[in-house]
Design a protein around this motif. Structure first.
Motif, short mmCIF file in Angstrom:
data_model
loop_
_atom_site.label_atom_id
_atom_site.label_comp_id
_atom_site.label_asym_id
_atom_site.label_seq_id
_atom_site.Cartn_x
_atom_site.Cartn_y
_atom_site.Cartn_z
N ASP A 124 0.88 -1.17 0.00
CA ASP A 124 0.00 0.00 0.00
C ASP A 124 0.92 1.22 0.00
O ASP A 124 1.81 1.33 0.85
CB ASP A 124 -0.88 -0.03 1.25
CG ASP A 124 -1.86 1.14 1.32
OD1 ASP A 124 -1.74 2.08 0.52
OD2 ASP A 124 -2.75 1.10 2.19
N TYR A 149 5.30 -7.11 -6.60
CA TYR A 149 4.33 -6.31 -5.86
C TYR A 149 2.91 -6.57 -6.34
O TYR A 149 2.63 -6.57 -7.54
CB TYR A 149 4.62 -4.83 -6.04
CG TYR A 149 5.62 -4.24 -5.07
CD1 TYR A 149 5.51 -4.43 -3.70
CD2 TYR A 149 6.67 -3.44 -5.54
CE1 TYR A 149 6.42 -3.86 -2.82
CE2 TYR A 149 7.58 -2.86 -4.67
CZ TYR A 149 7.45 -3.08 -3.31
OH TYR A 149 8.35 -2.51 -2.43
N ALA A 151 -1.07 -5.00 -5.45
CA ALA A 151 -1.70 -3.82 -4.85
C ALA A 151 -2.66 -4.22 -3.74
O ALA A 151 -3.52 -5.08 -3.94
CB ALA A 151 -2.44 -3.02 -5.92
N TRP A 162 -6.33 4.08 -3.24
CA TRP A 162 -6.88 3.15 -4.24
C TRP A 162 -6.70 3.73 -5.65
O TRP A 162 -6.14 3.09 -6.53
CB TRP A 162 -8.35 2.87 -3.96
CG TRP A 162 -8.94 1.81 -4.85
CD1 TRP A 162 -9.24 1.92 -6.18
CD2 TRP A 162 -9.27 0.47 -4.48
NE1 TRP A 162 -9.75 0.74 -6.67
CE2 TRP A 162 -9.78 -0.17 -5.65
CE3 TRP A 162 -9.21 -0.26 -3.30
CZ2 TRP A 162 -10.22 -1.49 -5.64
CZ3 TRP A 162 -9.65 -1.58 -3.29
CH2 TRP A 162 -10.14 -2.18 -4.45
N MET A 165 -3.08 4.01 -6.68
CA MET A 165 -2.48 2.75 -7.09
C MET A 165 -2.98 2.32 -8.47
O MET A 165 -2.25 1.71 -9.25
CB MET A 165 -2.72 1.67 -6.03
CG MET A 165 -2.04 2.00 -4.71
SD MET A 165 -1.97 0.64 -3.52
CE MET A 165 -0.54 -0.27 -4.13
N GLU A 166 -4.21 2.68 -8.80
CA GLU A 166 -4.69 2.45 -10.16
C GLU A 166 -3.86 3.28 -11.15
O GLU A 166 -3.51 2.80 -12.24
CB GLU A 166 -6.17 2.82 -10.27
CG GLU A 166 -7.10 1.83 -9.60
CD GLU A 166 -8.56 2.20 -9.74
OE1 GLU A 166 -9.41 1.29 -9.72
OE2 GLU A 166 -8.86 3.41 -9.88
N TRP A 169 -0.54 1.50 -11.70
CA TRP A 169 -0.64 0.32 -12.57
C TRP A 169 -0.95 0.72 -14.02
O TRP A 169 -0.63 -0.01 -14.94
CB TRP A 169 -1.68 -0.65 -12.02
CG TRP A 169 -1.05 -1.84 -11.34
CD1 TRP A 169 -0.92 -3.10 -11.85
CD2 TRP A 169 -0.45 -1.88 -10.04
NE1 TRP A 169 -0.27 -3.92 -10.95
CE2 TRP A 169 0.03 -3.20 -9.83
CE3 TRP A 169 -0.25 -0.94 -9.03
CZ2 TRP A 169 0.68 -3.60 -8.66
CZ3 TRP A 169 0.40 -1.33 -7.87
CH2 TRP A 169 0.86 -2.64 -7.69
N LEU A 178 5.58 3.72 -9.35
CA LEU A 178 5.52 3.20 -7.98
C LEU A 178 6.64 3.79 -7.13
O LEU A 178 6.42 4.13 -5.96
CB LEU A 178 5.61 1.67 -8.00
CG LEU A 178 5.42 0.98 -6.64
CD1 LEU A 178 4.07 1.34 -6.02
CD2 LEU A 178 5.52 -0.54 -6.80
N VAL A 199 -5.73 -3.78 -9.52
CA VAL A 199 -5.79 -3.32 -8.13
C VAL A 199 -6.94 -4.00 -7.40
O VAL A 199 -6.77 -4.53 -6.29
CB VAL A 199 -5.93 -1.78 -8.06
CG1 VAL A 199 -6.11 -1.33 -6.61
CG2 VAL A 199 -4.70 -1.11 -8.67
N HIS A 203 -6.55 -6.82 -4.49
CA HIS A 203 -7.18 -6.53 -3.19
C HIS A 203 -8.11 -7.67 -2.78
O HIS A 203 -8.11 -8.09 -1.61
CB HIS A 203 -7.95 -5.21 -3.28
CG HIS A 203 -8.40 -4.69 -1.95
ND1 HIS A 203 -9.62 -5.01 -1.41
CD2 HIS A 203 -7.79 -3.89 -1.04
CE1 HIS A 203 -9.76 -4.41 -0.24
NE2 HIS A 203 -8.66 -3.73 0.01
#
Length: 240
Positions: A124, A149, A151, A162, A165-166, A169, A178, A199, A203
């Motif tokens: 995270d 890694y 997510a 969230w 992180m999208e 990616w 990243l 992601v 998750h």
């Protein structure tokens, strides 16, 4: 005599068939009860090592349920006769191994030049120990440890991490994105691309593994370690 033998064979076959159907009925009943009661997706129901207790695999981890579906507990099951072996983690290890193998092409990888081990890390970008691990990436790689890694924005879909992180990616260079995100450099770019779906997928996978925080390190054999480990300590675990 022949008639008697035939009757016995038919009776035996019926008994076996009834037993199979009964097990299927129990599994279906338990799956429905757990799914409805906990609002989870049940993937599999199998007998546990304890008589009349069933092991339920779900998208939120493993649960143990009585055969009549009326009682449940959540946690680890240990074998007192075999050195306190964690039977829950043992059962989950193979599941984790198979499901992580299916994530090939969806992770952001930091490969070691002289690779000896591969670890999967649910991360995270807003997590302090995740950043600490990332800052030591060169040391992990130097020890022959490749990091994959996945997510896991631990505060859920509505948290800023969230969407960030999208964006990572979705970036043209996800590794560079990243690195910047871990350094708390303001994100830019789209979060609307096919890779953004990874992601949510990661998750959900972490939830099914029973993750309670990040970073979560999962070894190639499916063993899950608890939290951050310094490079030398992680190598020590891997060598054992």
């Amino acid at each position: 005599m022949k008639k008697s033998l035939s009757s016995l064979l038919v009776g035996a076959l019926l008994a076996v068939a009834t037993g199979v159907n009964a097990s299927d009925d129990i599994a279906t009943k338990i799956a429905t009860k757990v799914a409805d009661s906990l609002n989870v997706t049940v993937n599999k129901v199998v007998p546990s090592p304890v008589n009349d207790i069933y092991q339920v695999y779900s998208d939120k981890g493993v649960f143990y349920v009585t055969a009549d579906g009326s009682k449940m507990f959540h946690g680890n099951l240990y074998d007192l006769d075999n050195g306190l072996t964690n039977l829950t983690d043992q059962a989950m290890s193979e599941v984790r191994r198979q499901e992580l193998a299916a994530t090939a092409g969806t992770t952001i990888d930091y490969p070691a030049q002289d690779e000896k081990y591969v670890v999967n890390v649910f991360t995270d970008i807003s997590c302090g120990y995740c950043r600490k691990l990332h800052n030591e990436m060169a040391e992990y790689n130097a020890l022959g440890i490749t990091v994959r890694y996945l997510a896991y924005p631990r505060n859920g879909r509505n948290a800023p991490a969230w969407q960030q992180m999208e964006q990572v990616w979705c970036a043209a260079d996800p590794q560079d994105a990243l690195d910047n995100a871990k350094a708390n450099i303001k994100m830019s770019g789209t979060s609307n691309c096919d890779a953004a779906q990874n992601v949510a997928m990661h998750h959900s996978l972490g939830g099914s593994f029973g993750l309670s925080g990040t970073p979560a390190i999962v070894l190639e054999d499916g063993t899950m370690l608890g939290g951050y480990l310094p490079p030398a300590k992680l190598l020590d675990v891997l060598e054992k």
